[in-house]
Write a protein that holds these residues in place. Structure first.
Motif, mmCIF file in Angstrom:
data_model
loop_
_atom_site.group_PDB
_atom_site.id
_atom_site.type_symbol
_atom_site.label_atom_id
_atom_site.label_comp_id
_atom_site.label_asym_id
_atom_site.label_seq_id
_atom_site.Cartn_x
_atom_site.Cartn_y
_atom_site.Cartn_z
ATOM 1 N N LEU A 73 35.123 11.740 22.289
ATOM 2 C CA LEU A 73 35.259 10.467 22.991
ATOM 3 C C LEU A 73 35.147 10.718 24.488
ATOM 4 O O LEU A 73 35.562 11.767 24.977
ATOM 5 C CB LEU A 73 36.611 9.824 22.697
ATOM 6 C CG LEU A 73 36.869 9.395 21.258
ATOM 7 C CD1 LEU A 73 38.328 8.970 21.085
ATOM 8 C CD2 LEU A 73 35.939 8.268 20.849
ATOM 9 N N TYR A 74 34.632 9.738 25.202
ATOM 10 C CA TYR A 74 34.536 9.853 26.658
ATOM 11 C C TYR A 74 35.931 9.963 27.253
ATOM 12 O O TYR A 74 36.824 9.169 26.936
ATOM 13 C CB TYR A 74 33.817 8.628 27.234
ATOM 14 C CG TYR A 74 33.735 8.643 28.733
ATOM 15 C CD1 TYR A 74 32.754 9.368 29.375
ATOM 16 C CD2 TYR A 74 34.660 7.939 29.496
ATOM 17 C CE1 TYR A 74 32.676 9.395 30.760
ATOM 18 C CE2 TYR A 74 34.591 7.954 30.888
ATOM 19 C CZ TYR A 74 33.598 8.680 31.507
ATOM 20 O OH TYR A 74 33.523 8.704 32.871
ATOM 21 N N GLU A 118 30.177 8.421 22.023
ATOM 22 C CA GLU A 118 30.790 7.111 22.274
ATOM 23 C C GLU A 118 30.919 6.398 20.930
ATOM 24 O O GLU A 118 29.930 6.175 20.249
ATOM 25 C CB GLU A 118 29.908 6.260 23.200
ATOM 26 C CG GLU A 118 29.814 6.764 24.608
ATOM 27 C CD GLU A 118 30.918 6.243 25.516
ATOM 28 O OE1 GLU A 118 31.764 5.455 25.070
ATOM 29 O OE2 GLU A 118 30.916 6.644 26.687
ATOM 30 N N GLU A 132 31.299 -0.297 26.698
ATOM 31 C CA GLU A 132 31.932 0.618 27.649
ATOM 32 C C GLU A 132 30.956 1.647 28.200
ATOM 33 O O GLU A 132 31.205 2.269 29.224
ATOM 34 C CB GLU A 132 33.089 1.392 26.978
ATOM 35 C CG GLU A 132 34.031 0.585 26.164
ATOM 36 C CD GLU A 132 33.539 0.325 24.733
ATOM 37 O OE1 GLU A 132 32.601 0.987 24.261
ATOM 38 O OE2 GLU A 132 34.088 -0.574 24.104
ATOM 39 N N ILE A 133 29.862 1.868 27.502
ATOM 40 C CA ILE A 133 28.946 2.966 27.843
ATOM 41 C C ILE A 133 28.418 2.864 29.276
ATOM 42 O O ILE A 133 28.486 3.849 30.012
ATOM 43 C CB ILE A 133 27.811 3.082 26.815
ATOM 44 C CG1 ILE A 133 28.393 3.468 25.446
ATOM 45 C CG2 ILE A 133 26.762 4.098 27.260
ATOM 46 C CD1 ILE A 133 27.400 3.406 24.305
ATOM 47 N N HIS A 136 31.075 4.002 31.682
ATOM 48 C CA HIS A 136 31.337 5.438 31.585
ATOM 49 C C HIS A 136 30.245 6.235 32.287
ATOM 50 O O HIS A 136 30.527 7.186 33.022
ATOM 51 C CB HIS A 136 31.446 5.870 30.120
ATOM 52 C CG HIS A 136 32.643 5.315 29.426
ATOM 53 N ND1 HIS A 136 32.758 5.313 28.061
ATOM 54 C CD2 HIS A 136 33.782 4.748 29.903
ATOM 55 C CE1 HIS A 136 33.916 4.771 27.720
ATOM 56 N NE2 HIS A 136 34.548 4.407 28.829
#
Length: 87
Positions: A22-23, A49, A56-57, A60
């Motif tokens: 996960l990021y 992700e 959210e990408i 991020h």
């Protein structure tokens, strides 16, 4: 390290990592600073992700890009060119 072994035998190989699940900006930046200190910065920065829609990408990617651009190390600054998002 695996990075050094790969580069010793295949100098033109692209070493990607760390491929965390996960990021996590804090983990990634700590890893990258450690890798820079130890001469093992990957050629491509990777992470996974997982989420319901991927909204959210972009945030991020923007966050890690901003951090990379603020670094003085050429090895870290060049990573911004390897950011790739696959939906």
């Amino acid at each position: 390290s695996a990075h050094r072994t790969i580069k010793q035998h295949r100098p033109n190989a692209v070493v990607a990592g760390p491929s965390i699940g996960l990021y996590d900006i804090e983990w990634l930046t700590s890893f990258l600073l450690w890798a820079e200190t130890n001469g093992t910065v990957p050629d491509a920065l990777t992470w996974h992700e997982f989420g319901p829609d991927g909204n959210e990408i972009p945030g991020h990617v923007a966050e890690i890009t901003t951090w990379l651009e603020g670094q003085s190390s050429p090895a870290l600054r060049r990573l911004k060119h390897w950011l790739l998002v696959m939906p």
